[in-house]
Design a protein around this motif. Sequence first.
Motif, PDB file in Angstrom:
ATOM      1  N   MET A   1      37.500  35.981  -6.770  1.00 38.16           N
ATOM      2  CA  MET A   1      38.689  35.131  -6.674  1.00 38.16           C
ATOM      3  C   MET A   1      39.449  35.395  -5.373  1.00 38.16           C
ATOM      4  O   MET A   1      39.999  34.485  -4.760  1.00 38.16           O
ATOM      5  CB  MET A   1      39.602  35.374  -7.864  1.00 38.16           C
ATOM      6  N   LEU A   2      39.454  36.661  -4.930  1.00 38.78           N
ATOM      7  CA  LEU A   2      40.162  37.009  -3.700  1.00 38.78           C
ATOM      8  C   LEU A   2      39.576  36.262  -2.508  1.00 38.78           C
ATOM      9  O   LEU A   2      40.309  35.766  -1.649  1.00 38.78           O
ATOM     10  CB  LEU A   2      40.103  38.519  -3.468  1.00 38.78           C
ATOM     11  N   ILE A   3      38.232  36.171  -2.469  1.00 36.97           N
ATOM     12  CA  ILE A   3      37.589  35.449  -1.366  1.00 36.97           C
ATOM     13  C   ILE A   3      38.016  33.989  -1.371  1.00 36.97           C
ATOM     14  O   ILE A   3      38.294  33.396  -0.325  1.00 36.97           O
ATOM     15  CB  ILE A   3      36.057  35.573  -1.472  1.00 36.97           C
ATOM     16  N   GLY A   4      38.086  33.392  -2.548  1.00 39.11           N
ATOM     17  CA  GLY A   4      38.506  32.000  -2.650  1.00 39.11           C
ATOM     18  C   GLY A   4      39.934  31.801  -2.185  1.00 39.11           C
ATOM     19  O   GLY A   4      40.244  30.827  -1.481  1.00 39.11           O
ATOM     20  N   LEU A   6      41.646  33.727  -0.045  1.00 42.96           N
ATOM     21  CA  LEU A   6      41.679  33.907   1.413  1.00 42.96           C
ATOM     22  C   LEU A   6      41.099  32.689   2.124  1.00 42.96           C
ATOM     23  O   LEU A   6      41.613  32.260   3.162  1.00 42.96           O
ATOM     24  CB  LEU A   6      40.909  35.167   1.796  1.00 42.96           C
ATOM     25  N   ALA A   7      40.040  32.119   1.546  1.00 39.94           N
ATOM     26  CA  ALA A   7      39.441  30.928   2.149  1.00 39.94           C
ATOM     27  C   ALA A   7      40.406  29.748   2.103  1.00 39.94           C
ATOM     28  O   ALA A   7      40.521  28.985   3.071  1.00 39.94           O
ATOM     29  CB  ALA A   7      38.137  30.576   1.432  1.00 39.94           C
ATOM     30  N   GLY A   8      41.122  29.600   0.990  1.00 42.20           N
ATOM     31  CA  GLY A   8      42.088  28.510   0.875  1.00 42.20           C
ATOM     32  C   GLY A   8      43.235  28.655   1.854  1.00 42.20           C
ATOM     33  O   GLY A   8      43.671  27.684   2.486  1.00 42.20           O
ATOM     34  N   LEU A   9      43.750  29.870   2.000  1.00 46.70           N
ATOM     35  CA  LEU A   9      44.840  30.108   2.948  1.00 46.70           C
ATOM     36  C   LEU A   9      44.374  29.904   4.386  1.00 46.70           C
ATOM     37  O   LEU A   9      45.119  29.375   5.224  1.00 46.70           O
ATOM     38  CB  LEU A   9      45.392  31.524   2.764  1.00 46.70           C
ATOM     39  N   THR A  10      43.136  30.310   4.669  1.00 44.43           N
ATOM     40  CA  THR A  10      42.589  30.095   6.012  1.00 44.43           C
ATOM     41  C   THR A  10      42.459  28.610   6.313  1.00 44.43           C
ATOM     42  O   THR A  10      42.748  28.157   7.430  1.00 44.43           O
ATOM     43  CB  THR A  10      41.213  30.775   6.149  1.00 44.43           C
ATOM     44  N   THR A  11      42.060  27.849   5.310  1.00 43.69           N
ATOM     45  CA  THR A  11      41.977  26.397   5.490  1.00 43.69           C
ATOM     46  C   THR A  11      43.331  25.824   5.867  1.00 43.69           C
ATOM     47  O   THR A  11      43.451  25.022   6.802  1.00 43.69           O
ATOM     48  CB  THR A  11      41.480  25.729   4.194  1.00 43.69           C
ATOM     49  N   GLY A  12      44.370  26.225   5.145  1.00 47.18           N
ATOM     50  CA  GLY A  12      45.706  25.739   5.448  1.00 47.18           C
ATOM     51  C   GLY A  12      46.150  26.129   6.846  1.00 47.18           C
ATOM     52  O   GLY A  12      46.763  25.331   7.568  1.00 47.18           O
ATOM     53  N   ALA A  13      45.844  27.367   7.245  1.00 48.81           N
ATOM     54  CA  ALA A  13      46.236  27.827   8.577  1.00 48.81           C
ATOM     55  C   ALA A  13      45.556  27.012   9.670  1.00 48.81           C
ATOM     56  O   ALA A  13      46.171  26.679  10.695  1.00 48.81           O
ATOM     57  CB  ALA A  13      45.892  29.306   8.728  1.00 48.81           C
ATOM     58  N   LEU A  14      44.296  26.668   9.474  1.00 46.33           N
ATOM     59  CA  LEU A  14      43.559  25.924  10.499  1.00 46.33           C
ATOM     60  C   LEU A  14      43.909  24.440  10.478  1.00 46.33           C
ATOM     61  O   LEU A  14      44.030  23.807  11.533  1.00 46.33           O
ATOM     62  CB  LEU A  14      42.056  26.126  10.301  1.00 46.33           C
ATOM     63  N   TRP A  15      44.087  23.869   9.288  1.00 49.59           N
ATOM     64  CA  TRP A  15      44.494  22.463   9.228  1.00 49.59           C
ATOM     65  C   TRP A  15      45.906  22.278   9.763  1.00 49.59           C
ATOM     66  O   TRP A  15      46.280  21.192  10.210  1.00 49.59           O
ATOM     67  CB  TRP A  15      44.398  21.958   7.786  1.00 49.59           C
ATOM     68  N   GLY A  16      46.697  23.343   9.744  1.00 46.90           N
ATOM     69  CA  GLY A  16      48.050  23.264  10.285  1.00 46.90           C
ATOM     70  C   GLY A  16      48.080  22.988  11.781  1.00 46.90           C
ATOM     71  O   GLY A  16      49.112  22.561  12.318  1.00 46.90           O
ATOM     72  N   LEU A  17      46.959  23.202  12.464  1.00 48.55           N
ATOM     73  CA  LEU A  17      46.889  22.896  13.897  1.00 48.55           C
ATOM     74  C   LEU A  17      47.134  21.416  14.165  1.00 48.55           C
ATOM     75  O   LEU A  17      47.560  21.044  15.265  1.00 48.55           O
ATOM     76  CB  LEU A  17      45.521  23.298  14.459  1.00 48.55           C
ATOM     77  N   ALA A  18      46.870  20.574  13.167  1.00 48.90           N
ATOM     78  CA  ALA A  18      47.063  19.129  13.343  1.00 48.90           C
ATOM     79  C   ALA A  18      48.530  18.773  13.558  1.00 48.90           C
ATOM     80  O   ALA A  18      48.836  17.691  14.058  1.00 48.90           O
ATOM     81  CB  ALA A  18      46.517  18.379  12.121  1.00 48.90           C
ATOM     82  N   PHE A  19      49.454  19.669  13.179  1.00 51.95           N
ATOM     83  CA  PHE A  19      50.878  19.388  13.351  1.00 51.95           C
ATOM     84  C   PHE A  19      51.313  19.495  14.807  1.00 51.95           C
ATOM     85  O   PHE A  19      52.297  18.880  15.209  1.00 51.95           O
ATOM     86  CB  PHE A  19      51.717  20.358  12.503  1.00 51.95           C
ATOM     87  N   ASN A 245      34.673  26.018  -4.356  1.00 57.89           N
ATOM     88  CA  ASN A 245      33.560  26.524  -5.150  1.00 57.89           C
ATOM     89  C   ASN A 245      33.969  27.698  -6.033  1.00 57.89           C
ATOM     90  O   ASN A 245      33.432  27.883  -7.125  1.00 57.89           O
ATOM     91  CB  ASN A 245      32.427  26.942  -4.213  1.00 57.89           C
ATOM     92  N   ARG A 246      34.947  28.493  -5.586  1.00 57.32           N
ATOM     93  CA  ARG A 246      35.279  29.740  -6.268  1.00 57.32           C
ATOM     94  C   ARG A 246      36.547  29.678  -7.113  1.00 57.32           C
ATOM     95  O   ARG A 246      36.777  30.572  -7.927  1.00 57.32           O
ATOM     96  CB  ARG A 246      35.424  30.867  -5.233  1.00 57.32           C
ATOM     97  N   LEU A 247      37.394  28.667  -6.891  1.00 58.77           N
ATOM     98  CA  LEU A 247      38.682  28.623  -7.581  1.00 58.77           C
ATOM     99  C   LEU A 247      38.825  27.331  -8.380  1.00 58.77           C
ATOM    100  O   LEU A 247      38.226  26.303  -8.031  1.00 58.77           O
ATOM    101  CB  LEU A 247      39.831  28.699  -6.568  1.00 58.77           C
ATOM    102  N   PRO A 248      39.650  27.332  -9.418  1.00 57.44           N
ATOM    103  CA  PRO A 248      40.014  26.075 -10.067  1.00 57.44           C
ATOM    104  C   PRO A 248      40.719  25.170  -9.058  1.00 57.44           C
ATOM    105  O   PRO A 248      41.482  25.647  -8.207  1.00 57.44           O
ATOM    106  CB  PRO A 248      40.973  26.516 -11.178  1.00 57.44           C
ATOM    107  N   MET A 249      40.482  23.883  -9.139  1.00 53.57           N
ATOM    108  CA  MET A 249      41.041  22.962  -8.150  1.00 53.57           C
ATOM    109  C   MET A 249      42.558  22.983  -8.146  1.00 53.57           C
ATOM    110  O   MET A 249      43.196  22.797  -7.104  1.00 53.57           O
ATOM    111  CB  MET A 249      40.533  21.537  -8.422  1.00 53.57           C
TER     112      MET A 249
END
Length: 315
Positions: A1-4, A6-19, A245-249
């Motif tokens: 669950m921890l990997i999921g 961290l992956a979700g937070l990383t996604t947010g950090a990288l998608w935040g570049l669009a701002f 893949n690793r977390l509930p939606m």
Amino acid sequence: MLIGILAGLTTGALWGLAFVSPRAVAPFSAWDLTLARYVLFGLTSAVLMILPRFRPVMSRRQLVLGFLLGGFGNVGYFLSAAYAVQFAGAVLPLLIIGTSPVVLSLIANLREKAVSWRALLLPFALVLGGILTAHAGMPEPAQSTLGDRTWLGVLAALSAVGIWVVYGLGNSQILRAPDAPDVLGWTGLQGLGAAAGALILIPLLGLPNPEVASDADMQRFTAWVLVTSFLGCWFATLCWMVASNRLPMVLTALLIVAETGFGLLYGLIFEQRLPTTPEAIGIAMQLSGVILAILSFTRRPAAIETIAIGEIAPR
């Protein structure tokens, strides 16, 4: 669950570049940047497929769905958001689109019943309140600029929310099926779809002539294209797949709230200023909501285990 997580937070950090990236590439437009980064996203995916590990080995149905999700989820969402801002200004569309993670979480929990609604009440309230607070200080464009097209902007913003929800639910369902595709191949397939979908942006290009764009402008534009395509598109999408893949939606969607926080942080760095009081309070509320959502799941290991065994394909 921890990997999921961290992956979700990383996604947010990288998608935040669009701002911040559209402002950083002037005199090039957001259309120019988007077309370039989606095309490079697709090229990166195609080149990586030379290696067997990155090839999308899956059924014909999955190939079609992955390709369509890549174009629909990336280009369709961008176009809807861009026209929402064009027709209705910056504040109202961003408020509507900012609710996307919460809307997706609500619908996902209706389907998955991953956690009790009582446990989600406070996280949802904090996230929504934080979105409203963070945008409270933003200046609204003059009504004369918007004319009578504000309703078109609202419709476009609602379309962006709808696209995000359909994409998130469809992507999650496929990744949790018993015959779920490998995340590397699935990411590359969506990259090909995004590149194909980006071709419809060609008529909207506004590339400046050499007299307007200097060599420094071109170098800066190229650098941002590379960063937003490799990190903001390919790697961010891969992280999103891992989280899905690793977390509930319901939890994965709430983690993407981090995109707003990181986007604001990047904007503050770009503008070289400190956050206003509403911005600071709003981001703190959103962060608190995400933390409470994570805690609500970590305190219910049995529910997570049930979802993981019953719905998520083993890796």
